[in-house]
Design a protein around this motif. Structure first.
Motif, PDB file in Angstrom:
ATOM      1  N   PHE A   1       0.837  -1.204   0.000  1.00 47.75           N
ATOM      2  CA  PHE A   1       0.000   0.000   0.000  1.00 47.75           C
ATOM      3  C   PHE A   1       0.871   1.253   0.000  1.00 47.75           C
ATOM      4  O   PHE A   1       0.636   2.199  -0.769  1.00 47.75           O
ATOM      5  CB  PHE A   1      -0.929  -0.005   1.219  1.00 47.75           C
ATOM      6  N   LEU A   2       1.879   1.286   0.873  1.00 49.63           N
ATOM      7  CA  LEU A   2       2.720   2.471   0.993  1.00 49.63           C
ATOM      8  C   LEU A   2       3.455   2.773  -0.305  1.00 49.63           C
ATOM      9  O   LEU A   2       3.508   3.929  -0.742  1.00 49.63           O
ATOM     10  CB  LEU A   2       3.727   2.291   2.138  1.00 49.63           C
ATOM     11  N   VAL A   3       4.032   1.769  -0.918  1.00 48.18           N
ATOM     12  CA  VAL A   3       4.783   1.997  -2.153  1.00 48.18           C
ATOM     13  C   VAL A   3       3.875   2.582  -3.222  1.00 48.18           C
ATOM     14  O   VAL A   3       4.210   3.577  -3.883  1.00 48.18           O
ATOM     15  CB  VAL A   3       5.435   0.687  -2.640  1.00 48.18           C
ATOM     16  N   ASN A   4       2.703   2.002  -3.406  1.00 50.46           N
ATOM     17  CA  ASN A   4       1.795   2.475  -4.453  1.00 50.46           C
ATOM     18  C   ASN A   4       1.205   3.839  -4.132  1.00 50.46           C
ATOM     19  O   ASN A   4       1.089   4.701  -5.006  1.00 50.46           O
ATOM     20  CB  ASN A   4       0.668   1.455  -4.657  1.00 50.46           C
ATOM     21  N   ALA A   5       0.839   4.068  -2.868  1.00 54.42           N
ATOM     22  CA  ALA A   5       0.209   5.334  -2.497  1.00 54.42           C
ATOM     23  C   ALA A   5       1.200   6.488  -2.548  1.00 54.42           C
ATOM     24  O   ALA A   5       0.908   7.560  -3.092  1.00 54.42           O
ATOM     25  CB  ALA A   5      -0.406   5.221  -1.104  1.00 54.42           C
ATOM     26  N   VAL A   6       2.379   6.293  -1.970  1.00 55.41           N
ATOM     27  CA  VAL A   6       3.354   7.384  -1.914  1.00 55.41           C
ATOM     28  C   VAL A   6       3.929   7.656  -3.302  1.00 55.41           C
ATOM     29  O   VAL A   6       4.284   8.795  -3.620  1.00 55.41           O
ATOM     30  CB  VAL A   6       4.456   7.063  -0.886  1.00 55.41           C
ATOM     31  N   ALA A   7       3.999   6.639  -4.154  1.00 49.23           N
ATOM     32  CA  ALA A   7       4.452   6.868  -5.527  1.00 49.23           C
ATOM     33  C   ALA A   7       3.520   7.816  -6.271  1.00 49.23           C
ATOM     34  O   ALA A   7       3.957   8.566  -7.146  1.00 49.23           O
ATOM     35  CB  ALA A   7       4.555   5.538  -6.279  1.00 49.23           C
ATOM     36  N   ARG A   8       2.236   7.814  -5.912  1.00 46.35           N
ATOM     37  CA  ARG A   8       1.272   8.696  -6.600  1.00 46.35           C
ATOM     38  C   ARG A   8       1.352  10.138  -6.128  1.00 46.35           C
ATOM     39  O   ARG A   8       1.034  11.059  -6.885  1.00 46.35           O
ATOM     40  CB  ARG A   8      -0.151   8.168  -6.378  1.00 46.35           C
TER      41      ARG A   8
ATOM     42  N   PHE B   1      15.551   6.240  -0.042  1.00 50.32           N
ATOM     43  CA  PHE B   1      14.259   6.832  -0.412  1.00 50.32           C
ATOM     44  C   PHE B   1      13.595   7.502   0.801  1.00 50.32           C
ATOM     45  O   PHE B   1      12.405   7.300   1.057  1.00 50.32           O
ATOM     46  CB  PHE B   1      13.323   5.778  -1.007  1.00 50.32           C
ATOM     47  N   HIS B   2      14.377   8.301   1.515  1.00 56.79           N
ATOM     48  CA  HIS B   2      13.816   9.021   2.656  1.00 56.79           C
ATOM     49  C   HIS B   2      12.559   9.772   2.246  1.00 56.79           C
ATOM     50  O   HIS B   2      11.525   9.701   2.893  1.00 56.79           O
ATOM     51  CB  HIS B   2      14.841   9.989   3.235  1.00 56.79           C
ATOM     52  N   SER B   3      12.657  10.501   1.150  1.00 58.96           N
ATOM     53  CA  SER B   3      11.504  11.211   0.619  1.00 58.96           C
ATOM     54  C   SER B   3      11.557  11.111  -0.895  1.00 58.96           C
ATOM     55  O   SER B   3      12.625  11.275  -1.491  1.00 58.96           O
ATOM     56  CB  SER B   3      11.523  12.679   1.056  1.00 58.96           C
ATOM     57  N   VAL B   4      10.405  10.837  -1.498  1.00 60.96           N
ATOM     58  CA  VAL B   4      10.368  10.668  -2.951  1.00 60.96           C
ATOM     59  C   VAL B   4       9.314  11.583  -3.550  1.00 60.96           C
ATOM     60  O   VAL B   4       8.374  12.009  -2.876  1.00 60.96           O
ATOM     61  CB  VAL B   4      10.055   9.200  -3.343  1.00 60.96           C
ATOM     62  N   GLY B   5       9.478  11.880  -4.829  1.00 61.68           N
ATOM     63  CA  GLY B   5       8.459  12.593  -5.565  1.00 61.68           C
ATOM     64  C   GLY B   5       7.515  11.606  -6.237  1.00 61.68           C
ATOM     65  O   GLY B   5       7.583  10.394  -6.022  1.00 61.68           O
ATOM     66  N   VAL B   6       6.630  12.118  -7.055  1.00 53.24           N
ATOM     67  CA  VAL B   6       5.721  11.255  -7.805  1.00 53.24           C
ATOM     68  C   VAL B   6       6.556  10.391  -8.744  1.00 53.24           C
ATOM     69  O   VAL B   6       7.422  10.890  -9.462  1.00 53.24           O
ATOM     70  CB  VAL B   6       4.706  12.103  -8.595  1.00 53.24           C
ATOM     71  N   MET B   7       6.302   9.077  -8.727  1.00 52.11           N
ATOM     72  CA  MET B   7       7.154   8.177  -9.491  1.00 52.11           C
ATOM     73  C   MET B   7       6.399   6.917  -9.883  1.00 52.11           C
ATOM     74  O   MET B   7       5.316   6.620  -9.361  1.00 52.11           O
ATOM     75  CB  MET B   7       8.391   7.798  -8.673  1.00 52.11           C
ATOM     76  N   ASP B   8       6.976   6.178 -10.810  1.00 49.18           N
ATOM     77  CA  ASP B   8       6.474   4.862 -11.171  1.00 49.18           C
ATOM     78  C   ASP B   8       6.936   3.886 -10.094  1.00 49.18           C
ATOM     79  O   ASP B   8       8.148   3.737  -9.879  1.00 49.18           O
ATOM     80  CB  ASP B   8       7.042   4.451 -12.532  1.00 49.18           C
ATOM     81  N   PRO B   9       6.018   3.197  -9.400  1.00 52.40           N
ATOM     82  CA  PRO B   9       6.441   2.323  -8.302  1.00 52.40           C
ATOM     83  C   PRO B   9       7.261   1.121  -8.749  1.00 52.40           C
ATOM     84  O   PRO B   9       7.968   0.521  -7.932  1.00 52.40           O
ATOM     85  CB  PRO B   9       5.109   1.878  -7.676  1.00 52.40           C
ATOM     86  N   LEU B  10       7.191   0.759 -10.026  1.00 54.07           N
ATOM     87  CA  LEU B  10       7.953  -0.386 -10.518  1.00 54.07           C
ATOM     88  C   LEU B  10       9.356   0.017 -10.953  1.00 54.07           C
ATOM     89  O   LEU B  10      10.338  -0.634 -10.609  1.00 54.07           O
ATOM     90  CB  LEU B  10       7.218  -1.048 -11.685  1.00 54.07           C
TER      91      LEU B  10
END
Length: 638
Positions: free
Chosen positions: A31-38, A296-305
């Protein structure tokens, strides 16, 4: 339906079956990877605290038991487990905060996004419970990086003296804050982590006992309660015990059973207990673990894959411009050195550290120490550059005042994330520095309007060796160059009308806003002079006589209106007996909700339309003379 979707509050965790409990950490990480990537946000820290957060909410009864999080960017899992699973607008306007928020939930005690304060909060909460005769526990969750802050040790000194106060300190030890944790404490924790005999014995015991029929798991659970004895035999005595704190650990922070066992033991103890949990920042997400700089302390919008950024390519950041210029200056001047407070890469000093490793110091989360150490470096014949986020310099005001400025030390402070930062919310807006620092004698403050000015003013700052200097710039990307058309004193004239009525004084990046406001005003027949003071403290001596040639002065700054540059300009005009009204446009005296920078600026009226409208309304046509005073020379005045 996933297991996570059935969790509406911490009480739902307590009745989970073993298979469901085993599945839940993986669902949370997915959930976290997909949500934060958006949306972007703090990914690595939250991936690392999944099991720890689950254990806290299974063992304790929040909000009756008070759980206080230090550096609250690690609370995404806590939000998920306390009924907040809509991450669609995380850190966006109207969405979830990236930090604890009392408006969101009764489970959020402290809206904490600054490090090293949780132990002081916990100490006060526990004292209040004792005075009021209330039952329940207070739990403070603090990272090893935050333990480098002096406030944490001040609190530990007081907590350790309270032998009968039920207060539990959970150290989330992932060996890093933004970057690897440094200092004596880091070495001590590393010694506790790296006791090979202890760890080998526990690994062997777990493997053998859990394969033993019938009694194996029972014996293993019992041994978890006896881990303190094993630690004494195989690990060095912890300095925490020397302080008088009961110490449990180190514990595998990703072994849910082990963490629960330790927390239940701590809960039964009547006094303060420290539970030392070893976690892995970015756990369960290979790209984060492979990202050596900050996991990855903080990331921007990204492709989770693929982790490829999905936002349009941005212009160079202010941080990168500063970092590149620091390397150039370092190559020219061997006396220029650098300090930061646990943010080597976020403030742009990574390249400088790579080029001059013996001339840069990361002092940990200790801004006060950074300022005093810089004073010593300056007195020793060097020119230190202290780079921190603007909001964090607030902590070192006394040291800047009494150690740096009083002794006229040539120290340059560089404030990243100055002004409105937006998505990180109230605590991260760097909107107080130009107000707080107005009272510091001898300090000079620069607010560059573009990349060229940043490079030039940084060089001007490090050329001053008998007083402190300071530069501030925002988080956003650098905009286009804003050329000057003339010079008045030390100020750049950015626009000059033939018949000026309004003097617009723009502070730093507000230059483009003022130029657009001037265009709107001139479309209404109101001529404007737009100047960039470049150095906003002290007020340029050429400003009062220039102001006297206009009917109105407007100061536009991305700082608090209270005590900011506008106030300093008003004072300077009054001292010069220039009786021209001053309109101050800045941030109101309030904490700002999280949203994008442009949205926040619009909400507080710092837009060209709003500024032009208010200025135009104050200069009604009936009050304006037929002919205004002469325009200032675009060729320069002195």
């Amino acid at each position: 339906m996933t297991i996570l979707e059935t969790i509406k509050g911490p009480h739902d965790l307590k009745g989970l079956s073993e298979p469901d409990l085993a599945r839940l950490p993986g669902e949370i990480r997915e959930f976290l990877v997909n949500a934060v990537a958006r949306t972007g946000g703090h990914l690595g820290p939250n991936l690392g605290v999944v099991e720890l957060t689950l254990a806290l909410h299974r063992v304790f009864d929040s909000p009756t038991d008070r759980i206080v999080w230090d550096t609250g960017h690690q609370t995404y899992v806590h939000k998920l487990l306390t009924g907040r699973q809509d991450f669609s607008k995380l850190r966006g306007k109207g969405g979830l905060s990236g930090y604890p928020s009392r408006e969101e939930s009764e489970h959020d005690i402290v809206e904490n996004s600054h490090a090293s304060t949780a132990l002081g909060w916990a100490d006060g909460l526990a004292k209040a419970r004792r005075v009021r005769g209330e039952d329940g526990h207070v739990v403070a969750v603090i990272g090893d990086g935050a333990l480098t802050g002096g406030m944490a040790w001040e609190a530990l000194n007081n907590i350790a003296a309270a032998k009968d106060r039920p207060l539990i300190i959970v150290v989330n030890d992932n060996e890093r804050s933004y970057a690897p944790t440094i200092g004596g404490l880091a070495h001590h924790l590393a010694a506790l982590r790296a006791t090979d005999g202890y760890e080998r014995m526990l690994a062997w015991g777990k493997d053998v006992l859990q394969r033993t029929p019938v009694v194996g798991s029972t014996v293993y659970d019992a041994l978890h309660g006896a881990k303190k004895g094993f630690k004494d035999a195989f690990a060095p005595q912890g300095l925490f015990e020397d302080l008088g704190l009961k110490y449990l650990g180190p514990i595998d922070g990703h072994d849910l059973g082990a963490v629960e066992s330790a927390l239940r033991g701590a809960k039964r103890f009547g006094g303060p207990v420290l539970v030392h949990c070893l976690t892995e920042k970015g756990r369960g997400y290979a790209p984060a673990l492979d990202h050596e700089e900050d996991h990855f302390h903080s990331v921007g919008v990204m492709d989770p894959l693929t982790c490829a950024p999905l936002a349009p390519a941005a212009a160079p950041s202010w941080t990168s411009v500063f970092g590149d210029e620091m390397v150039r200056i370092g190559e020219e001047r061997e006396d220029v050195v650098a300090l930061t407070a646990a943010m080597l890469h976020p403030v742009g000093l990574g390249r400088f550290a790579g080029r001059f490793p013996d001339r840069v110091w990361d002092v940990g989360i200790a801004e006060q120490h950074a300022a005093v150490s810089a004073a010593g470096l300056a007195t020793g014949g060097l020119h230190p550059v202290v780079a921190v986020y603007a909001t964090f310099l607030n902590r070192a005001f006394d040291q800047l005042l009494m150690d740096v400025a009083l002794h006229r030390c040539g120290v340059t402070f560089v404030l990243d994330r100055a002004g409105v930062t937006g998505t990180d919310g109230a605590s991260h807006n760097g909107m107080w520095d130009m107000s707080i620092l107005q009272v510091v004698p001898g300090l000079r403050i620069a607010a560059p309007r573009d990349a060229g000015q940043l490079r030039a003013q940084l060089r001007e700052a490090v050329a001053v060796d008998d007083a402190p200097t300071l530069l501030r710039f925002p988080k956003e990307s650098v905009g286009p160059e804003v050329p000057a058309v003339g010079r008045v004193g030390g100020m750049d004239v950015l626009h000059a009308a033939e018949v000026p009525e309004v003097l617009l004084v723009c502070v730093g990046v507000m230059a483009s806003v003022c130029l657009r406001a001037a265009d709107l005003l001139e479309a209404r027949g109101i001529g404007c002079t737009v100047v960039d003071p470049r150095w906003v403290k002290p007020v340029d001596p050429a400003l009062p006589p220039l102001a006297a040639r206009h009917r109105l002065v407007a100061v536009v700054e991305d700082n608090s209106r209270a005590g900011g540059v506008g106030s300093a300009v008003s004072l300077a005009l009054g001292d010069a007996e220039v009786d021209v009204p001053v309109r101050r446009f800045g941030i109101p005296e309030q904490f700002l909700a999280h949203a994008k920078r442009a949205e926040v600026l619009a909400d507080v009226g710092l837009t060209p339309v709003e500024i032009a409208g208010r200025i135009g309304a104050s200069l009604a046509p009936a009050d304006r003379p037929g002919n205004g005073p002469a325009a200032p020379s675009a060729q320069g005045e002195n």
